[in-house]
Enzyme design. Sequence first.
Site, mmCIF file in Angstrom:
data_model
loop_
_atom_site.group_PDB
_atom_site.id
_atom_site.type_symbol
_atom_site.label_atom_id
_atom_site.label_comp_id
_atom_site.label_asym_id
_atom_site.label_seq_id
_atom_site.Cartn_x
_atom_site.Cartn_y
_atom_site.Cartn_z
ATOM 1 C CG HIS A 154 2.283 53.729 156.247
ATOM 2 N ND1 HIS A 154 3.614 53.909 156.538
ATOM 3 C CD2 HIS A 154 1.989 54.638 155.280
ATOM 4 C CE1 HIS A 154 4.094 54.875 155.776
ATOM 5 N NE2 HIS A 154 3.135 55.337 155.019
ATOM 6 C CB THR A 201 7.001 57.032 152.934
ATOM 7 O OG1 THR A 201 5.582 57.141 153.049
ATOM 8 C CG2 THR A 201 7.532 56.249 154.116
#
Lengths: 308, 308, 308
Positions: free
Chosen positions: A133, A56
């Site tokens: 997320h 990420t």
Amino acid sequence: MNLKGKHLIDPNDFTLEELDQIFKVAQDMEKHPKKYSEICKSKILATLFYEPSTRTRLSFESAMLRMGGNILGFADATTSSVSKGESVADTVRVVSGYADIIVMRHPKEGAPLLSSEYSSVPVINGGDGGHQHPTQTLTDLLTIKNLKGKIDDNKVALCGDLKYGRTVHSLIKTLARYKNMSFYLVSPPQLKLPTYIKEFVKNEYNAEIFETSYLEEVINEVDILYMTRIQRERFFNEEDYLKLKNSYILTRDKIKDAKEDMLIMHPLPRVNEIDYSVDDDKRAVYFKQAQYGVYVRMSLMAHLLGVV
Amino acid sequence: MNLKGKHLIDPNDFTLEELDQIFKVAQDMEKHPKKYSEICKSKILATLFYEPSTRTRLSFESAMLRMGGNILGFADATTSSVSKGESVADTVRVVSGYADIIVMRHPKEGAPLLSSEYSSVPVINGGDGGHQHPTQTLTDLLTIKNLKGKIDDNKVALCGDLKYGRTVHSLIKTLARYKNMSFYLVSPPQLKLPTYIKEFVKNEYNAEIFETSYLEEVINEVDILYMTRIQRERFFNEEDYLKLKNSYILTRDKIKDAKEDMLIMHPLPRVNEIDYSVDDDKRAVYFKQAQYGVYVRMSLMAHLLGVV
Amino acid sequence: MNLKGKHLIDPNDFTLEELDQIFKVAQDMEKHPKKYSEICKSKILATLFYEPSTRTRLSFESAMLRMGGNILGFADATTSSVSKGESVADTVRVVSGYADIIVMRHPKEGAPLLSSEYSSVPVINGGDGGHQHPTQTLTDLLTIKNLKGKIDDNKVALCGDLKYGRTVHSLIKTLARYKNMSFYLVSPPQLKLPTYIKEFVKNEYNAEIFETSYLEEVINEVDILYMTRIQRERFFNEEDYLKLKNSYILTRDKIKDAKEDMLIMHPLPRVNEIDYSVDDDKRAVYFKQAQYGVYVRMSLMAHLLGVV
């Protein structure tokens, strides 16, 4: 529609039209990277990662660099002032004076939301505990849109640990907003999708839901197979784990009668839930998916910064 | 000769002509830095360091920044997805979608080679276990070329732990390809250069090899003295260590009769194997050597990226 | 007055005229950021943080990026070659070949001074042990100058742990150089400002000093209240800590009769020494102060690099 200055905490913070706008620009960014290579010149992204997440973090950093911007931040709470007991609110108030946009990954649910209330610049939730997320969800949606042509009208199997996996929770709540969706929830009995999410999806959006413990029952029917990890420590006992784990490992054999244009997706990192032999199958799109994650994050940040 | 898109895993992946081309551009980069200050604009270097190494990492980062490029990555496996059990192959497949070139340091031999098979962008081995450290070798060669005028026809003493030191293994196998080289291997008996490397150097390239345990025996004859660290824990027993360690510490006294134009080199970091009093001697070139490491990495990356 | 190539180790390395020049450019940088957004193009800042400090590190990084420059470095000694036993002098000699300017945070007093002797580029002390923290002092001074109009003629209370706090030591020694200053030292008896600093301030600069253990005694008289943390482990015993700690926690109630234009400052991070309810008071300027820290570091680096 103007997203400038907004935060992204929950994928459902945005309307479908806003999401569509983000996807459209992401597609253009993939096709014409040069056109966008300077739009974030002099902009600074702060990556505040209170727990490590290579994928990420690097995806965000790549996205910002590809638009000519800059990055600063930390990859790990141990190298930050957290060790001195500072509150997240204070950190964000200070960092929003150092940067033009912030992405935060935090082990505690709600930390990015709280931060957004104290920040003078846009805050993006890069994952908070077992909660949300959202940029993974945007990535997943762009992947489906790019490879299926549209998000509506798909039969989606979600397979693995559906109880604790925040990726799946974010995804199903957003997918359900599209038209004519069916969900096949495949998990061990003790790792089923929480009832409140199931009810939400059914009642709010009239999406169809089927539940099963056996991937084999549904794999030949679906348009999209979304695999996730099952952690051994989630099982109540070792016996259950050993009995069930093979059902949740995807092999070439299991997909031999699946649809020719099925997409096999995975948020990555995978451990062993997709056999390496599957990688060569043209339906395996998880590495493409990771690549789309860069474009969707580019588009997202460009919109929040108001430069597109 | 076109190096664009190639990997660098082993220093002998390149022909002598290719190495020469890299050195020539490195020399020009030192002389005319402005000319190259934008050639990597919009390019991204990913530094994947599965074990920490300040010097190598910062040297690569400086090299990329000096060409106008950008950097992302991790300095330590604990802040990466490795902790979630992801394979290096998967990480590289994803990261090659985030960056234009990758440098990897890994504690396991062969990890960079494996990675290069899965990467869609060039992979540079930044050191793998006890195996190879090719950019250190390029640095060493450029240093010799710059300060001696040529690499051929040199008498080279390699001193320290020759058994486990990957720097030395990479270096001697590459130096041996040049003309008319003699090697003086100086090490404690239990830390001698492995026989398979000795045989390779002798049989393939006809290089001359002398072995000794005493630096004093050879120091006045050689053109280049390459010092390396000896780790205490490599010795079988404390008694051996105490008896031998002083032979492998370079002092002003030991070099007083050495050649006036001898080069004293060291891959750094040093601990105590070169006394600080030696630093002021004009033959001590190890800090210059570190500087040349930036230029040679600039040139290497520019070639692999196809921008020179 | 030319600061190009100088180091900043102790805030008193600079004359008041030089400090004033740095503040003037910092103020202009705040007003006209675009004018300065490319002045450090191709310059590299190395951040060598041997102990973690998010705030100081990110502030420097933001400062360099806002001038179009680049950054490399480490946030933590464990990801550096220190673990291999390299001396700071060697590290700095090498890194000064990688970068154009260095900022170092080190747990040992004197490490930045030593480093400056070996570096070929400017070294800035980013905090060394209990010793100095000069860029925090510059930040504090710019804050006072910006919000009070001038630094002279102020009554300043310094509150908290005055014995071990390096921020306070740096600050008072520099503030004392200005005209007509009075200092109110507020601390528990066992955490008083060291005598040698008190004597220095009194004898060298004729500043007035009052000491007390009670904030209430002085809070309504002062122009500036500088709060710092008190660490529980600094107290000789738990009983003392519990008895005294509340005196050193600032609340809305305590400031209700303080001057309308008093500045409440804090170097941050705070733990609990300023109650969150104080944040909304217009006299609370600690977040602005953090912001000024970016501008003063921009100006400082631009001067040492000779680009303004």
